[in-house]
Motif scaffolding. Structure first.
Motif, PDB file in Angstrom:
ATOM      1  N   LEU A  25       0.876  -1.089   0.132  1.00 36.41           N
ATOM      2  CA  LEU A  25      -0.114  -0.021  -0.080  1.00 36.41           C
ATOM      3  C   LEU A  25       0.954   1.290   0.071  1.00 36.41           C
ATOM      4  CD1 LEU A  25      -2.670  -0.915   2.335  1.00 36.41           C
ATOM      5  CD2 LEU A  25      -2.728  -1.414   0.133  1.00 36.41           C
ATOM      6  N   GLY A  26       0.518   2.151  -0.904  1.00 37.78           N
ATOM      7  CA  GLY A  26       1.363   3.471  -0.729  1.00 37.78           C
ATOM      8  C   GLY A  26       0.370   4.649  -0.909  1.00 37.78           C
ATOM      9  N   VAL A  27       0.994   5.848  -1.103  1.00 38.29           N
ATOM     10  CA  VAL A  27       0.562   7.036  -1.193  1.00 38.29           C
ATOM     11  C   VAL A  27       0.321   7.214  -2.656  1.00 38.29           C
ATOM     12  CG1 VAL A  27       0.746   9.564  -0.811  1.00 38.29           C
ATOM     13  CG2 VAL A  27       1.244   7.951   1.052  1.00 38.29           C
ATOM     14  N   THR A 111       1.460  -5.275   7.944  1.00 34.02           N
ATOM     15  CA  THR A 111       0.796  -4.631   9.054  1.00 34.02           C
ATOM     16  C   THR A 111       1.490  -3.366   9.391  1.00 34.02           C
ATOM     17  OG1 THR A 111       0.960  -7.046  10.239  1.00 34.02           O
ATOM     18  CG2 THR A 111       0.257  -5.059  11.558  1.00 34.02           C
ATOM     19  N   LEU A 112       0.309  -2.323   9.000  1.00 33.95           N
ATOM     20  CA  LEU A 112       0.828  -1.136   8.930  1.00 33.95           C
ATOM     21  C   LEU A 112       0.647  -0.296  10.286  1.00 33.95           C
ATOM     22  CD1 LEU A 112      -1.189   0.070   5.647  1.00 33.95           C
ATOM     23  CD2 LEU A 112       1.274  -0.383   5.998  1.00 33.95           C
ATOM     24  N   ASN A 113       1.842   0.267  10.608  1.00 33.82           N
ATOM     25  CA  ASN A 113       1.767   1.030  11.895  1.00 33.82           C
ATOM     26  C   ASN A 113       1.270   2.478  11.323  1.00 33.82           C
ATOM     27  OD1 ASN A 113       2.521   2.287  14.476  1.00 33.82           O
ATOM     28  ND2 ASN A 113       4.687   2.358  13.909  1.00 33.82           N
ATOM     29  N   ILE A 114       0.012   2.609  11.207  1.00 36.06           N
ATOM     30  CA  ILE A 114      -0.490   3.736  10.792  1.00 36.06           C
ATOM     31  C   ILE A 114      -0.538   4.899  11.787  1.00 36.06           C
ATOM     32  CG2 ILE A 114      -2.594   5.036  10.191  1.00 36.06           C
ATOM     33  CD1 ILE A 114      -3.591   2.321   8.874  1.00 36.06           C
ATOM     34  N   LYS A 115      -0.507   4.641  13.058  1.00 29.45           N
ATOM     35  CA  LYS A 115      -0.305   5.721  13.881  1.00 29.45           C
ATOM     36  C   LYS A 115       0.930   6.262  14.124  1.00 29.45           C
ATOM     37  CE  LYS A 115      -3.762   4.409  17.481  1.00 29.45           C
ATOM     38  NZ  LYS A 115      -4.182   3.905  18.940  1.00 29.45           N
ATOM     39  N   GLY A 116       2.119   5.541  14.098  1.00 29.78           N
ATOM     40  CA  GLY A 116       3.310   5.889  13.857  1.00 29.78           C
ATOM     41  C   GLY A 116       3.639   6.755  12.556  1.00 29.78           C
ATOM     42  N   MET A 117       3.204   6.402  11.433  1.00 31.49           N
ATOM     43  CA  MET A 117       3.152   7.027  10.220  1.00 31.49           C
ATOM     44  C   MET A 117       2.516   8.440  10.260  1.00 31.49           C
ATOM     45  SD  MET A 117       2.335   4.179   7.408  1.00 31.49           S
ATOM     46  CE  MET A 117       3.422   2.515   7.091  1.00 31.49           C
ATOM     47  N   LEU A 118       1.643   8.563  11.127  1.00 30.71           N
ATOM     48  CA  LEU A 118       1.029   9.627  11.111  1.00 30.71           C
ATOM     49  C   LEU A 118       1.444  10.769  11.636  1.00 30.71           C
ATOM     50  CD1 LEU A 118      -2.854   8.876  11.906  1.00 30.71           C
ATOM     51  CD2 LEU A 118      -1.894   9.567   9.617  1.00 30.71           C
ATOM     52  N   LYS A 119       2.664  10.327  12.675  1.00 30.69           N
ATOM     53  CA  LYS A 119       3.617  11.348  13.248  1.00 30.69           C
ATOM     54  C   LYS A 119       4.633  12.213  12.071  1.00 30.69           C
ATOM     55  CE  LYS A 119       3.772   8.745  17.414  1.00 30.69           C
ATOM     56  NZ  LYS A 119       4.513   7.808  18.384  1.00 30.69           N
ATOM     57  N   ASN A 120       4.641  11.672  10.879  1.00 27.13           N
ATOM     58  CA  ASN A 120       5.508  12.109   9.948  1.00 27.13           C
ATOM     59  C   ASN A 120       4.528  13.417   9.303  1.00 27.13           C
ATOM     60  OD1 ASN A 120       6.534  12.826   7.368  1.00 27.13           O
ATOM     61  ND2 ASN A 120       7.611  10.694   7.243  1.00 27.13           N
ATOM     62  N   SER A 121       4.979  14.618   9.531  1.00 27.56           N
ATOM     63  CA  SER A 121       4.218  15.635   9.257  1.00 27.56           C
ATOM     64  C   SER A 121       3.914  15.734   7.933  1.00 27.56           C
ATOM     65  CB  SER A 121       4.829  16.866  10.077  1.00 27.56           C
ATOM     66  OG  SER A 121       6.237  17.151   9.311  1.00 27.56           O
ATOM     67  N   ARG A 122       5.075  15.424   6.932  1.00 27.50           N
ATOM     68  CA  ARG A 122       5.372  15.456   5.616  1.00 27.50           C
ATOM     69  C   ARG A 122       4.155  14.399   4.762  1.00 27.50           C
ATOM     70  NH1 ARG A 122       9.890  13.476   3.760  1.00 27.50           N
ATOM     71  NH2 ARG A 122       9.244  13.720   1.563  1.00 27.50           N
ATOM     72  N   SER A 126      -1.684  12.860   3.651  1.00 26.90           N
ATOM     73  CA  SER A 126      -2.014  11.857   2.337  1.00 26.90           C
ATOM     74  C   SER A 126      -2.172  10.442   3.135  1.00 26.90           C
ATOM     75  CB  SER A 126      -0.691  11.818   1.698  1.00 26.90           C
ATOM     76  OG  SER A 126      -0.098  12.968   1.034  1.00 26.90           O
ATOM     77  N   ILE A 127      -1.648  10.173   4.050  1.00 26.53           N
ATOM     78  CA  ILE A 127      -2.117   8.667   4.680  1.00 26.53           C
ATOM     79  C   ILE A 127      -3.428   8.600   5.267  1.00 26.53           C
ATOM     80  CG2 ILE A 127      -1.496   7.140   6.746  1.00 26.53           C
ATOM     81  CD1 ILE A 127       1.413   7.958   6.313  1.00 26.53           C
ATOM     82  N   GLN A 128      -3.796   9.760   5.848  1.00 20.56           N
ATOM     83  CA  GLN A 128      -5.186   9.845   6.225  1.00 20.56           C
ATOM     84  C   GLN A 128      -6.073   9.729   5.215  1.00 20.56           C
ATOM     85  OE1 GLN A 128      -4.972  13.406   8.743  1.00 20.56           O
ATOM     86  NE2 GLN A 128      -5.496  12.332  10.607  1.00 20.56           N
ATOM     87  N   GLU A 129      -6.083  10.680   4.197  1.00 16.49           N
ATOM     88  CA  GLU A 129      -6.707  10.606   2.969  1.00 16.49           C
ATOM     89  C   GLU A 129      -6.761   9.377   2.308  1.00 16.49           C
ATOM     90  OE1 GLU A 129      -5.868  14.086   1.283  1.00 16.49           O
ATOM     91  OE2 GLU A 129      -6.684  15.611   2.478  1.00 16.49           O
ATOM     92  N   LYS A 130      -5.888   8.595   2.240  1.00 11.71           N
ATOM     93  CA  LYS A 130      -5.856   7.176   1.535  1.00 11.71           C
ATOM     94  C   LYS A 130      -6.933   6.212   2.305  1.00 11.71           C
ATOM     95  CE  LYS A 130      -3.321   8.627  -1.914  1.00 11.71           C
ATOM     96  NZ  LYS A 130      -3.953   8.886  -3.023  1.00 11.71           N
ATOM     97  N   SER A 131      -7.206   6.528   3.511  1.00 11.10           N
ATOM     98  CA  SER A 131      -7.732   5.507   4.394  1.00 11.10           C
ATOM     99  C   SER A 131      -7.514   4.090   4.200  1.00 11.10           C
ATOM    100  CB  SER A 131      -9.219   5.596   3.734  1.00 11.10           C
ATOM    101  OG  SER A 131      -9.871   6.784   3.729  1.00 11.10           O
ATOM    102  N   TRP A 132      -6.165   3.861   4.417  1.00  9.21           N
ATOM    103  CA  TRP A 132      -5.685   2.445   4.732  1.00  9.21           C
ATOM    104  C   TRP A 132      -6.268   1.660   5.490  1.00  9.21           C
ATOM    105  CZ3 TRP A 132       0.237   4.261   4.662  1.00  9.21           C
ATOM    106  CH2 TRP A 132       0.704   4.460   3.363  1.00  9.21           C
ATOM    107  N   HIS A 133      -6.388   2.048   6.823  1.00 10.22           N
ATOM    108  CA  HIS A 133      -7.239   1.307   7.697  1.00 10.22           C
ATOM    109  C   HIS A 133      -8.398   0.839   7.065  1.00 10.22           C
ATOM    110  CE1 HIS A 133      -8.134  -0.129  11.983  1.00 10.22           C
ATOM    111  NE2 HIS A 133      -9.298   0.600  11.895  1.00 10.22           N
ATOM    112  N   MET A 134      -9.245   1.753   6.749  1.00 14.64           N
ATOM    113  CA  MET A 134     -10.478   1.056   6.048  1.00 14.64           C
ATOM    114  C   MET A 134     -10.498   0.191   4.987  1.00 14.64           C
ATOM    115  SD  MET A 134     -13.355   3.593   4.294  1.00 14.64           S
ATOM    116  CE  MET A 134     -14.759   2.920   3.362  1.00 14.64           C
TER     117      MET A 134
END
Length: 212
Positions: A25-27, A111-122, A126-134
C-alpha cells in the motif's frame, strides 16, 4: 492469525486455487501487486474535492460560536460530506477487495503502523486521506467471507529496502527514491513492486513455517 467477525454475512467461499500475491500500500500508488499490476486510488479527483470541502467547512466552523445555529449548520454539512466520502470509498474498496479475493487464495500484506506513520508531518495528511485502515479491514472481511488466507507481515520488515533477488539491504534508500539498483546483484528495482515481491515472499515463508 487475525480474528475477524462479521455480522449477518453469509459466507460464499470461492473455489480454492494455488494463486497467491503480495500487495504493497502506498501514497502515490494505492495498491501495488507483486506481479507489477498497480491499482490507483479510486475516484481520486472526487475524493480530493470532498477533502477540500471538509477543510473549508472546518475553517468556517472554527470561526463560529460553539453551539450557535450557524455552528450546527456547518457541523451538519461536515458530517454529510464525510458520509459521502465514506460511501464512495466503501463502494470502491469493496470492489477492489472482491477482485483480489476472487483471484488469489493467499493475500500477503504488511501490518501497517498507521499511528506511527501519522507522526510524519510530511505524509500524515496523505496517509489519512488514503484510508488504509478502512481498506485493510474490508480486505479482512472479504478474505473471511470467501475462505481466503490473509497473511500479515511484521510492520518492521524492510520490504522496500531489501533486494527481492539477493536479499541485500539498502540502508541508504529514502522515500524519494522510487527506483534503485542493487549494488550486490545489479537488479534494478521499482520501489513498490520490489516491496510487494518481498511481502509475497515473506508471507509464503510464514505459511511454510506453519504460522498460519
Amino acid at each position: 492469525m487475525f480474528l475477524f467477525y462479521v455480522k449477518n454475512v453469509t459466507r460464499h467461499v470461492f473455489k480454492s486455487n494455488n494463486r497467491s500475491c503480495g500487495i504493497d500500500l502506498g501514497v502515490s500508488r494505492f495498491v501495488t501487486i507483486n506481479t507489477g499490476k498497480i491499482i490507483q486510488f479510486p475516484q481520486q479527483n472526487k475524493i480530493a474535492q470532498l477533502n477540500n470541502r471538509i477543510r473549508r467547512l472546518q475553517r468556517k466552523l472554527s470561526k463560529k460560536e460553539f453551539g450557535s445555529k450557524n455552528y450546527n449548520k456547518i457541523k451538519k454539512k461536515i458530517a454529510q460530506t464525510y458520509e459521502k466520502r465514506h460511501n464512495i470509498l466503501d463502494y470502491h474498496f469493496y470492489k477492489i477487495a472482491q477482485r483480489l479475493t476472487e483471484k488469489y487464495q493467499v493475500i500477503c500484506m504488511e501490518t501497517l503502523n498507521i499511528k506511527g506513520m501519522l507522526k510524519n508531518s510530511r505524509l500524515s495528511k496523505s496517509i489519512q486521506e488514503k484510508s488504509w485502515h478502512m481498506f485493510t479491514k474490508i480486505i479482512e472481511q472479504k478474505a473471511y467471507e470467501h475462505g481466503r488466507k490473509l497473511i500479515h507481515i511484521n510492520q518492521w520488515y524492510p520490504s522496500s529496502k531489501t533486494c527481492n533477488n539477493c536479499q541485500y539491504y539498502n540502508e541508504d534508500l529514502t522515500l524519494n527514491n522510487r527506483t534503485w539498483t542493487c549494488t550486490q546483484c545489479g537488479n534494478k528495482h521499482d520501489r513498490d513492486i520490489n516491496a510487494a515481491k518481498n511481502i509475497h515472499h515473506e508471507g509464503l515463508k510464514k505459511i511454510k513455517q506453519n504460522h498460519y
